[in-house]
Design a protein around this motif. Sequence first.
Motif, PDB file in Angstrom:
ATOM      1  N   ASP A 172      -8.999  14.865  28.234  1.00  0.00           N
ATOM      2  CA  ASP A 172      -8.515  15.439  29.492  1.00  0.00           C
ATOM      3  C   ASP A 172      -7.873  16.806  29.292  1.00  0.00           C
ATOM      4  N   VAL A 173      -7.657  17.212  28.024  1.00  0.00           N
ATOM      5  CA  VAL A 173      -7.043  18.523  27.776  1.00  0.00           C
ATOM      6  C   VAL A 173      -7.977  19.497  27.063  1.00  0.00           C
ATOM      7  N   GLU A 174      -9.012  18.984  26.376  1.00  0.00           N
ATOM      8  CA  GLU A 174      -9.939  19.859  25.657  1.00  0.00           C
ATOM      9  C   GLU A 174     -11.365  19.308  25.713  1.00  0.00           C
ATOM     10  N   THR A 175     -12.330  20.199  25.571  1.00  0.00           N
ATOM     11  CA  THR A 175     -13.738  19.806  25.552  1.00  0.00           C
ATOM     12  C   THR A 175     -14.076  19.158  24.215  1.00  0.00           C
ATOM     13  N   PRO A 176     -15.137  18.361  24.162  1.00  0.00           N
ATOM     14  CA  PRO A 176     -15.557  17.791  22.873  1.00  0.00           C
ATOM     15  C   PRO A 176     -15.806  18.859  21.810  1.00  0.00           C
ATOM     16  N   GLU A 177     -16.368  19.996  22.219  1.00  0.00           N
ATOM     17  CA  GLU A 177     -16.641  21.072  21.260  1.00  0.00           C
ATOM     18  C   GLU A 177     -15.339  21.629  20.675  1.00  0.00           C
ATOM     19  N   ASN A 178     -14.346  21.813  21.524  1.00  0.00           N
ATOM     20  CA  ASN A 178     -13.061  22.308  21.030  1.00  0.00           C
ATOM     21  C   ASN A 178     -12.349  21.278  20.155  1.00  0.00           C
ATOM     22  N   LEU A 179     -12.452  20.002  20.510  1.00  0.00           N
ATOM     23  CA  LEU A 179     -11.846  18.961  19.691  1.00  0.00           C
ATOM     24  C   LEU A 179     -12.483  18.939  18.301  1.00  0.00           C
ATOM     25  N   GLU A 180     -13.779  19.168  18.256  1.00  0.00           N
ATOM     26  CA  GLU A 180     -14.471  19.232  16.957  1.00  0.00           C
ATOM     27  C   GLU A 180     -13.963  20.407  16.135  1.00  0.00           C
ATOM     28  N   ARG A 181     -13.743  21.544  16.783  1.00  0.00           N
ATOM     29  CA  ARG A 181     -13.239  22.716  16.066  1.00  0.00           C
ATOM     30  C   ARG A 181     -11.804  22.477  15.586  1.00  0.00           C
ATOM     31  N   ILE A 182     -10.988  21.838  16.408  1.00  0.00           N
ATOM     32  CA  ILE A 182      -9.618  21.510  16.000  1.00  0.00           C
ATOM     33  C   ILE A 182      -9.650  20.612  14.768  1.00  0.00           C
ATOM     34  N   PHE A 183     -10.532  19.628  14.792  1.00  0.00           N
ATOM     35  CA  PHE A 183     -10.651  18.721  13.649  1.00  0.00           C
ATOM     36  C   PHE A 183     -11.072  19.481  12.397  1.00  0.00           C
ATOM     37  N   GLU A 184     -12.006  20.399  12.518  1.00  0.00           N
ATOM     38  CA  GLU A 184     -12.447  21.185  11.361  1.00  0.00           C
ATOM     39  C   GLU A 184     -11.284  21.958  10.737  1.00  0.00           C
ATOM     40  N   ILE A 185     -10.435  22.534  11.576  1.00  0.00           N
ATOM     41  CA  ILE A 185      -9.273  23.265  11.057  1.00  0.00           C
ATOM     42  C   ILE A 185      -8.282  22.294  10.408  1.00  0.00           C
ATOM     43  N   ALA A 186      -8.074  21.145  11.035  1.00  0.00           N
ATOM     44  CA  ALA A 186      -7.153  20.156  10.480  1.00  0.00           C
ATOM     45  C   ALA A 186      -7.609  19.684   9.102  1.00  0.00           C
ATOM     46  N   VAL A 187      -8.911  19.529   8.921  1.00  0.00           N
ATOM     47  CA  VAL A 187      -9.448  19.119   7.620  1.00  0.00           C
ATOM     48  C   VAL A 187      -9.113  20.165   6.553  1.00  0.00           C
ATOM     49  N   ILE A 188      -9.197  21.438   6.916  1.00  0.00           N
ATOM     50  CA  ILE A 188      -8.881  22.512   5.962  1.00  0.00           C
ATOM     51  C   ILE A 188      -7.397  22.491   5.599  1.00  0.00           C
TER      52      ILE A 188
END
Length: 315
Positions: A258-274
Amino acid sequence: MMDSETIWAEEWLAAHAYDVLAAPELIRAVPWSKIYRLNTDRGNVYLKWSAPAYAREAALMVHLAERFPSDIPSVVAANQAIGAFLMSDGGEPLRNKLKRSYDPQFVGKLLGRYARIQRTFSHKVEPLLALGLDDWRTTVFPDLYDGLVHDEVLLEREGLSAAEIEKLQGTGENIRRLCRALAGFKVPDTLEHCDFHDNNVLVKADGALINDWGDAVISHPFFSLAGFLDSAVRNHGLDANSLAYKHLKDAYFEIWLDVETPENLERIFEIAVILRPIEFAFNFSRVIRMTTTEEFEPYRGYIAEALRRFLSTVL
């Protein structure tokens, strides 16, 4: 000779009409924490002692259980003065069950429940900070990183070479850029368990409880997902390209749709992994501050391994 925490535990249980049937059994001991099992006429009760930097755990668990009683183990009693608390029996570690048969549906539901806890506290972090949780929000994360990588005595003792230390010290702007990117999305900093994996979840026939909150901080929530999935890959052979891995990610993402698109959530996850290995290094740097060199020796190299992992993603 009994420790002060076991003396307190037995006295408290006796005063509250528990019959302790055997001497306390030490089932886990590290320099910063000990856990005992006490067999009583009302079932097992667990005693946990923590070093001062982690002794806020009982207060945090009580705070969380007020809103999520079915997700948090029950604190029976606490003694803040000695950093100890008693907890009811929450069952066996989930890892034992998943080793027998990995169930992505069950784990996905667990991740969703955990993410809901994080969502609930995403705009209510001040009371958690008041409990003593460390502030590792994205606004301060880069400064914490600078402090860590310029502690050359620590890094050399960890086994990092001068060249590796120089590389780490040169990546500060990378950290700032990634933290600015995280801050630019609509998923806010919130409660982060900091050691969230299936061995810190307890299961019984009637459900699952998220345990071991002593490491908890205020930071980016997706570090929890990154750490949990990394543990699943290491301990259960989960393939990062599998449908099961995607299902677990999506189950966690669902709480934030409800706050971010699936594409943005994927990008957030990629940064979190780093960035997650750096958070791991922060956590173990706390351990160093509360242990002697001799006590920490079995864990020497953990920080170096994490920082090398980070370097492999940015160089």
